[in-house]
Design a protein around this motif. Structure first.
Motif, short mmCIF file in Angstrom:
data_model
loop_
_atom_site.label_atom_id
_atom_site.label_comp_id
_atom_site.label_asym_id
_atom_site.label_seq_id
_atom_site.Cartn_x
_atom_site.Cartn_y
_atom_site.Cartn_z
N HIS A 185 46.96 40.75 35.97
CA HIS A 185 46.55 40.46 37.56
C HIS A 185 47.20 41.48 38.09
N LEU A 239 40.17 44.26 44.65
CA LEU A 239 41.03 43.59 44.11
C LEU A 239 42.16 43.93 44.12
N ALA A 294 45.04 40.24 44.78
CA ALA A 294 45.46 39.89 43.80
C ALA A 294 47.19 38.99 44.12
N VAL A 316 46.51 35.79 44.03
CA VAL A 316 46.82 34.87 42.23
C VAL A 316 48.13 34.12 41.85
N ARG A 320 51.20 36.90 37.11
CA ARG A 320 50.75 38.21 36.85
C ARG A 320 51.12 38.93 36.48
N PHE A 370 42.95 40.07 33.75
CA PHE A 370 41.87 39.21 34.48
C PHE A 370 40.83 38.62 34.04
N SER A 373 41.50 34.67 33.09
CA SER A 373 40.47 33.99 34.37
C SER A 373 39.46 33.79 34.82
N GLU A 390 40.79 33.09 41.84
CA GLU A 390 39.73 33.75 43.04
C GLU A 390 38.86 34.91 41.63
N TRP A 391 39.76 35.33 41.03
CA TRP A 391 38.65 36.61 39.95
C TRP A 391 37.48 35.91 39.92
N CYS A 392 37.40 34.43 40.04
CA CYS A 392 35.83 34.10 39.18
C CYS A 392 35.10 34.66 40.72
N ALA A 413 35.14 36.66 42.79
CA ALA A 413 34.46 37.68 43.44
C ALA A 413 33.86 38.48 42.11
#
Length: 300
Positions: A78, A94, A98, A101, A107, A112, A115, A124-126, A128
């Motif tokens: 992350h 990103l 970041a 997260v 992190r 990434f 996740s 959050e990454w999902c 995105a």
């Protein structure tokens, strides 16, 4: 609590990791960042017979650009994304997400791709990945395959990966000049999971919105793409689209499928989602406008 006993194998290649997963199936778990996995082990919510550690697999490290996509290896942490890793709006998006997260120690170790594989509804990454139509690369006993984000998330902690497959990379499309990005999140404390979050990207040309992408975290069992809200914005003049932005937020909240929690009713979460989507869209439109007014970089 302490984790239940398990065996440990450190893989040195993707093929070795896949061979171990093929041999042990659902009784094996992959260890990359381990920030969620180890917690579940200690609480004994998971009791795998084998941990397959892929941290020594060099093929999974690093990132690059190819075929119009930013390719993030499965071991990209992350923290590596806190600064843009590519000169494209996707790198800026990103970097904006970041810092939200978890917190710095997590992190520094969490990944990434991990996740994406863990598929927590609040991640959050999902969100995105869904907003950007990411592609998840898998390697299994039968070879490699790619799954689009729209087909990847099947429920909380449930994905299109089989127990014999290893996530090797995540591909994110480059967004190109003229695309603005936005991200907003609401959570009860700094280290809490997102109560709700919104990701937005907007392409602007000749003063009008060409397309918009909107996705929300913790808006249902899986990340939610707000397709109807996106259509509201297409073709709108940027200089006078406040009403469309407001309508998009309302429609996105209706597209969500939020679940009640002790500190968040369904009604409250819908209200928060509408506000967050509007704010993320305003950020995206503003950043697209900044690109339009920015003088060209000098050559040489």
């Amino acid at each position: 609590m302490k984790a239940a006993p398990f065996d440990y194998q450190a893989a040195r290649s993707v093929d070795e990791a896949v061979a171990l997963l093929d041999e042990h199936g659902a009784s094996a778990k992959v260890l990359a960042g381990g920030q969620s996995l180890l917690l579940d082990l200690h609480y004994r919510r998971l009791r795998p017979a084998l941990l397959v550690d892929v941290n020594g697999v060099e093929e999974l490290a690093g990132h690059g650009v190819g075929d119009g996509r930013l390719v993030l290896g499965a071991l990209v942490r992350h923290a590596e994304l806190e600064r843009p890793v590519v000169e494209d709006p996707v790198g800026a998006l990103l970097a904006r997400i970041a810092p939200y997260v978890a917190h710095p120690p997590i992190r520094a170790r969490g990944t990434f791709a991990g996740s994406i594989a863990w598929a927590h509804p609040a991640a959050e990454w999902c969100a995105a990945a869904v907003a950007l139509d990411a592609e998840i690369g898998l390697h299994g006993p039968s070879g490699t395959r790619v799954v689009g984000a729209a087909d990847w998330f099947r429920g909380p902690h449930s994905t299109g990966r089989t127990a014999q497959e290893l996530v090797t990379e995540v591909r994110l499309p480059l967004l190109g000049a003229g695309t603005g990005i936005g991200f907003t999140e609401h959570r009860r404390t700094h280290g809490s999971f997102a109560l709700a979050a919104a990701v937005a990207a907007v392409r602007v040309a000749e003063g009008r919105v060409v397309w918009a992408r909107i996705a929300m975290a913790n808006a249902g069992p899986v990340p939610v793409r707000a397709a109807s809200a996106e259509r509201v914005l297409a073709g709108q003049p940027v200089a006078s689209c406040d009403e469309a932005v407001g309508e998009a937020g309302t429609m996105a909240a209706h597209e969500a499928d939020p679940r009640p929690e002790p500190h968040c009713s369904v009604e409250y979460r819908r209200h928060v989602l509408a506000v967050l989507v509007r704010r993320a869209l305003r950020q995206a439109l503003d950043s697209a406008g900044d690109q339009a007014t920015r003088p060209p970089a000098e050559k040489g």
